[in-house]
Design a protein around this motif. Sequence first.
Motif, short mmCIF file in Angstrom:
data_model
loop_
_atom_site.label_atom_id
_atom_site.label_comp_id
_atom_site.label_asym_id
_atom_site.label_seq_id
_atom_site.Cartn_x
_atom_site.Cartn_y
_atom_site.Cartn_z
N LYS A 174 4.52 14.80 -11.08
CA LYS A 174 5.07 15.26 -12.36
C LYS A 174 3.87 15.62 -13.24
CE LYS A 174 7.86 11.92 -15.71
NZ LYS A 174 8.26 10.42 -16.32
N ARG A 175 2.79 14.39 -13.14
CA ARG A 175 1.67 15.44 -14.51
C ARG A 175 1.59 16.87 -14.07
NH1 ARG A 175 -4.24 13.30 -15.12
NH2 ARG A 175 -4.89 14.77 -16.89
N LYS A 176 2.25 17.45 -13.12
CA LYS A 176 1.21 18.59 -12.66
C LYS A 176 2.07 19.85 -13.15
CE LYS A 176 -0.22 22.29 -8.43
NZ LYS A 176 0.36 22.02 -6.98
N ALA A 177 3.86 19.03 -12.81
CA ALA A 177 4.91 19.82 -13.53
C ALA A 177 4.74 19.47 -15.19
CB ALA A 177 5.96 18.89 -12.73
N VAL A 178 5.04 19.21 -15.75
CA VAL A 178 4.45 19.09 -16.88
C VAL A 178 3.23 19.97 -18.03
CG1 VAL A 178 6.41 17.10 -17.26
CG2 VAL A 178 3.68 17.24 -17.82
N ARG A 179 2.61 20.66 -17.09
CA ARG A 179 1.57 21.35 -17.86
C ARG A 179 2.14 22.47 -18.31
NH1 ARG A 179 -3.70 21.69 -13.82
NH2 ARG A 179 -3.13 18.94 -14.14
N PRO A 180 1.82 23.05 -19.47
CA PRO A 180 2.19 24.21 -19.76
C PRO A 180 0.82 25.00 -19.50
CG PRO A 180 0.11 22.47 -21.46
CD PRO A 180 0.66 21.64 -20.86
N GLU A 181 2.02 26.40 -19.24
CA GLU A 181 1.01 27.76 -18.89
C GLU A 181 0.30 27.70 -19.77
OE1 GLU A 181 4.04 29.89 -16.90
OE2 GLU A 181 5.04 28.15 -15.65
N PHE A 195 3.26 10.52 -9.09
CA PHE A 195 2.60 10.37 -10.92
C PHE A 195 1.73 11.67 -10.84
CE2 PHE A 195 -1.02 10.56 -13.66
CZ PHE A 195 -0.48 9.65 -14.89
N PHE A 196 1.14 12.68 -9.63
CA PHE A 196 0.31 13.35 -9.79
C PHE A 196 1.16 14.51 -9.54
CE2 PHE A 196 -2.83 10.69 -8.61
CZ PHE A 196 -4.20 11.33 -9.23
N ILE A 228 0.82 -1.01 0.07
CA ILE A 228 -0.20 -0.14 0.02
C ILE A 228 0.61 1.05 0.13
CG2 ILE A 228 -1.94 1.39 1.32
CD1 ILE A 228 -2.86 -0.93 2.40
N LEU A 229 1.59 1.11 0.87
CA LEU A 229 2.53 2.47 0.82
C LEU A 229 3.46 2.50 -0.89
CD1 LEU A 229 4.65 1.71 4.50
CD2 LEU A 229 2.80 3.36 3.74
N ILE A 230 4.02 1.64 -1.06
CA ILE A 230 4.38 1.30 -2.33
C ILE A 230 3.50 2.00 -3.78
CG2 ILE A 230 5.59 0.87 -4.60
CD1 ILE A 230 6.16 -1.17 -2.70
N ILE A 231 2.33 1.98 -3.49
CA ILE A 231 1.16 1.85 -4.59
C ILE A 231 1.08 4.08 -4.20
CG2 ILE A 231 -1.20 1.96 -5.30
CD1 ILE A 231 -1.43 -1.29 -4.23
N ALA A 232 1.12 4.74 -3.05
CA ALA A 232 0.02 5.34 -2.48
C ALA A 232 1.71 6.27 -2.80
CB ALA A 232 0.71 5.69 -1.08
N GLY A 233 3.45 6.26 -2.96
CA GLY A 233 4.30 6.70 -3.38
C GLY A 233 4.24 6.63 -4.62
#
Length: 304
Positions: A291-298, A288-289, A278-283
């Motif tokens: 990284k997705r937020k970081a590549v989102r274009p402004e 993932f969330f 459960i800890l691995i899945i949560a990490g």
Amino acid sequence: MKTTYIKLSLSAVLLLGIYSCKKMDSSSESELKSYEVADSAAATIADSISSAASMEVKDKKFIKTADINMEVKDVYNATISIEKSVQELGGFVTKSNLHSNVMSEETYNTSDTEAMLIKKYQTENTMQVRVPTEKLGDFLTSINTNKLFLNSRSINAEDVTANIKYSELEAKRNQQTSENIEKIKTNKDKVALDNDNMAEGNLQKLNVMNMADHLKYSTVDIYIKEPKLRIAEIAVTNTKSIDNKYRYNFIYDAKDGFVFGFYLIQKIIVGLINIWPILIIAGALVYFFRKRKAVRPEPPKSQD
């Protein structure tokens, strides 16, 4: 003349006084005699009551029982005395239920380590004894010495003369039936008849034995109790001071708390190890969330 009148008057007064004294003496004597008659009548009644236990009538058979309810000074001592009387008369005790009813109990602390337990109780005993019938009157007289107050006493004499005659007739009938059965040719019905007749004969013998036992030994039910509550003072330990003494120990409790905390950390670590998937899945989800937020274009900025 005057002197003679005075003398006559004095003589009359003296005669009246003497007559009155004699009358009072005679009345006192009559009252005393009436009291003596009453006392003798009371004694006769008492004798007749006590003789009820030893009553015998020619050509009569009685099963005698008695029921006594009385108050005694000490139930235990009275019980020992009654049992001793029964044994001396050749009888036996069939039941003796001695117990104390505790009405209240309180504990009073007398020092830091000692206390006194106060019990208020009343002792009673329910007994049943069997004594030889010819000695029933002696037994009732002997236990009468233990009483403080007699609540009740009943003596019953059941006439079983007719029952005895009937038992004799039934025994003869059973014997005659057995002889008649012997004359029958042996078959299944004869076996059944013989078995039933034998069972009836055994039951009749048992009834005769029980009646003979009750004729030989009289049954006496006795209930004795003490008239007032008694108090027992019992020395005990002051439990409250002992509880306060061991209620809290700082050094022991601190050591115990440290050990408990150490084991608690171990349990937490072991718990985390048990849920490692459960800890691995949560990490992974968090990574993932982010990284997705970081590549989102402004969105382009508007020009004024």
